[in-house]
Design a protein around this motif. Structure first.
Motif, PDB file in Angstrom:
ATOM      1  N   ALA A  52     -14.902  -4.921  -5.135  1.00 49.75           N
ATOM      2  CA  ALA A  52     -14.603  -3.821  -5.046  1.00 49.75           C
ATOM      3  C   ALA A  52     -15.299  -2.649  -4.208  1.00 49.75           C
ATOM      4  N   TYR A  53     -15.744  -3.125  -3.768  1.00 50.01           N
ATOM      5  CA  TYR A  53     -17.031  -2.830  -2.104  1.00 50.01           C
ATOM      6  C   TYR A  53     -15.393  -2.332  -1.526  1.00 50.01           C
ATOM      7  N   VAL A  54     -14.654  -3.912  -0.804  1.00 46.53           N
ATOM      8  CA  VAL A  54     -13.236  -3.433   0.084  1.00 46.53           C
ATOM      9  C   VAL A  54     -12.125  -2.324  -0.406  1.00 46.53           C
ATOM     10  N   LYS A  55     -12.468  -2.709  -1.484  1.00 51.37           N
ATOM     11  CA  LYS A  55     -11.477  -1.126  -2.692  1.00 51.37           C
ATOM     12  C   LYS A  55     -11.156  -0.007  -1.980  1.00 51.37           C
ATOM     13  N   ARG A  56     -13.683  -0.063  -2.057  1.00 49.44           N
ATOM     14  CA  ARG A  56     -13.542   1.852  -2.248  1.00 49.44           C
ATOM     15  C   ARG A  56     -13.325   1.875  -0.670  1.00 49.44           C
ATOM     16  N   ILE A  57     -13.961   0.754   0.273  1.00 48.84           N
ATOM     17  CA  ILE A  57     -13.160   1.399   2.006  1.00 48.84           C
ATOM     18  C   ILE A  57     -12.155   1.582   2.159  1.00 48.84           C
ATOM     19  N   ILE A  58     -11.107   1.198   1.241  1.00 48.15           N
ATOM     20  CA  ILE A  58     -10.006   1.012   2.257  1.00 48.15           C
ATOM     21  C   ILE A  58      -9.435   2.657   1.031  1.00 48.15           C
ATOM     22  N   ALA A  59      -9.490   3.362   0.139  1.00 48.35           N
ATOM     23  CA  ALA A  59      -9.424   4.043  -0.320  1.00 48.35           C
ATOM     24  C   ALA A  59     -10.232   5.135   0.631  1.00 48.35           C
ATOM     25  N   TYR A  60     -11.831   4.796   0.642  1.00 44.63           N
ATOM     26  CA  TYR A  60     -12.612   6.080   1.978  1.00 44.63           C
ATOM     27  C   TYR A  60     -11.166   5.716   3.095  1.00 44.63           C
ATOM     28  N   TRP A  61     -11.094   5.093   3.204  1.00 45.15           N
ATOM     29  CA  TRP A  61      -9.834   5.348   4.751  1.00 45.15           C
ATOM     30  C   TRP A  61      -8.646   6.065   4.533  1.00 45.15           C
ATOM     31  N   GLN A  62      -8.414   5.258   3.930  1.00 41.93           N
ATOM     32  CA  GLN A  62      -6.536   6.090   3.389  1.00 41.93           C
ATOM     33  C   GLN A  62      -7.129   7.713   2.426  1.00 41.93           C
ATOM     34  N   GLU A  63      -8.297   8.641   2.465  1.00 36.49           N
ATOM     35  CA  GLU A  63      -8.814  10.117   2.493  1.00 36.49           C
ATOM     36  C   GLU A  63      -8.855  10.402   3.744  1.00 36.49           C
ATOM     37  N   ILE A  64      -9.497   9.568   4.652  1.00 37.58           N
ATOM     38  CA  ILE A  64     -10.119  10.357   5.401  1.00 37.58           C
ATOM     39  C   ILE A  64      -9.144  10.250   6.946  1.00 37.58           C
ATOM     40  N   ALA A  65      -8.110   9.143   6.704  1.00 33.15           N
ATOM     41  CA  ALA A  65      -6.905   8.523   7.896  1.00 33.15           C
ATOM     42  C   ALA A  65      -5.566   8.703   7.623  1.00 33.15           C
ATOM     43  N   THR A  66      -5.509   9.123   6.092  1.00 31.79           N
ATOM     44  CA  THR A  66      -4.493  10.178   5.717  1.00 31.79           C
ATOM     45  C   THR A  66      -3.765  10.968   4.610  1.00 31.79           C
ATOM     46  N   THR A  67      -4.354  11.147   3.869  1.00 29.16           N
ATOM     47  CA  THR A  67      -4.491  11.943   2.620  1.00 29.16           C
ATOM     48  C   THR A  67      -5.675  13.920   2.958  1.00 29.16           C
ATOM     49  N   SER A  68      -6.311  13.005   3.686  1.00 31.89           N
ATOM     50  CA  SER A  68      -7.146  14.781   4.104  1.00 31.89           C
ATOM     51  C   SER A  68      -5.905  15.141   5.299  1.00 31.89           C
ATOM     52  N   ILE A  69      -5.632  14.564   5.813  1.00 26.99           N
ATOM     53  CA  ILE A  69      -4.788  14.609   7.214  1.00 26.99           C
ATOM     54  C   ILE A  69      -3.421  15.484   6.689  1.00 26.99           C
ATOM     55  N   ILE A  70      -2.937  15.126   5.648  1.00 29.05           N
ATOM     56  CA  ILE A  70      -1.751  15.778   5.273  1.00 29.05           C
ATOM     57  C   ILE A  70      -2.190  16.987   3.759  1.00 29.05           C
ATOM     58  N   ALA A  71      -3.287  16.795   3.344  1.00 35.12           N
ATOM     59  CA  ALA A  71      -4.047  18.335   3.165  1.00 35.12           C
ATOM     60  C   ALA A  71      -3.941  19.093   3.909  1.00 35.12           C
ATOM     61  N   HIS A  72      -4.587  19.130   4.885  1.00 34.27           N
ATOM     62  CA  HIS A  72      -5.108  19.917   6.268  1.00 34.27           C
ATOM     63  C   HIS A  72      -3.771  20.310   6.522  1.00 34.27           C
ATOM     64  N   ILE A  73      -2.774  19.636   7.169  1.00 34.64           N
ATOM     65  CA  ILE A  73      -1.831  20.394   7.266  1.00 34.64           C
ATOM     66  C   ILE A  73      -1.123  20.978   6.326  1.00 34.64           C
ATOM     67  N   GLU A  74      -0.539  20.740   5.086  1.00 36.03           N
ATOM     68  CA  GLU A  74       0.561  21.134   4.180  1.00 36.03           C
ATOM     69  C   GLU A  74      -0.651  23.108   4.237  1.00 36.03           C
ATOM     70  N   GLN A  75      -2.160  23.112   4.331  1.00 43.12           N
ATOM     71  CA  GLN A  75      -2.583  24.227   4.090  1.00 43.12           C
ATOM     72  C   GLN A  75      -2.206  25.583   5.496  1.00 43.12           C
ATOM     73  N   HIS A  76      -1.513  25.241   6.082  1.00 43.32           N
ATOM     74  CA  HIS A  76      -1.142  26.074   6.623  1.00 43.32           C
ATOM     75  C   HIS A  76       0.124  26.168   6.651  1.00 43.32           C
TER      76      HIS A  76
END
Length: 187
Positions: A52-76
């Motif tokens: 469960a810990y590893v899955k949370r780490i991966i989810a966090y990494w996905q958020e900071i290294a992929t999802t939030s980057i896409i969202a930031h670009i799409e804000q513009h």
């Protein structure tokens, strides 16, 4: 010395760092607790088990290294598609902080198919976003997917060669300046 109460995010951030350094073998609860100055009871307060810990780490990494980057670009929204491509490339090539995260996740996925599927989903998200930007630039559907795949593979190779270096902002610009003319030629 009294034990410190570590938050869930403290555990996740340390886990992300240690996983990137040594993979699943680096996620020993007792050692992590010691590094956090906490007890391993704190770990089990937040996570049922190491999986469960590893899955949370991966989810966090996905958020900071992929999802939030896409969202930031799409804000513009006023940005032209090629400007969005440039921003995405800038985000890709400006950091190697993740060190060996993808390598260790891929290795874990070879042993446990659930993790291979998680990585595949994340890579689809990354490639899919670049493909959509290239389509907005005028690429045909198949061409946008193929080009996004090539760019991602290029990035993985570049990352592998540079993951242990401290990079300057000029290095990111160099990669972008190599790729943008190639991208523009194709549409």
């Amino acid at each position: 010395m009294p034990k410190i109460v570590a938050t869930e995010l403290d555990w996740i951030k340390l886990g992300l760092q240690k996983f990137a350094e040594g993979g699943i073998a680096a996620l020993v609860v007792e050692q992590l607790a010691k590094l956090l100055g906490s007890s391993k009871t704190s770990f089990y307060w937040y996570f049922k088990n190491r999986a469960a810990y590893v899955k949370r780490i991966i989810a966090y990494w996905q958020e900071i290294a992929t999802t939030s980057i896409i969202a930031h670009i799409e804000q513009h929204q006023a940005l032209e598609p090629l400007q969005k491509v440039r921003r995405l490339l800038s985000a890709m090539f400006s950091s190697v902080e993740g060190k060996d995260f993808v390598f260790h996740l891929r290795k874990l996925g070879n042993a446990e198919p659930d993790y291979a599927e998680l990585l595949l989903q994340i890579e689809r998200q990354r490639i899919g976003y670049m493909s959509s930007l290239l389509a907005e630039c005028g690429y045909a559907a198949e061409q946008s997917v193929n080009t996004a795949e090539l760019l991602y593979s290029y990035y993985l190779g570049w990352h592998e060669r540079n993951k242990h270096r401290i990079l300057s902002t000029q290095e990111a610009e160099k990669q972008i300046n190599l790729l943008i003319p190639w991208i523009e030629k194709s549409f």
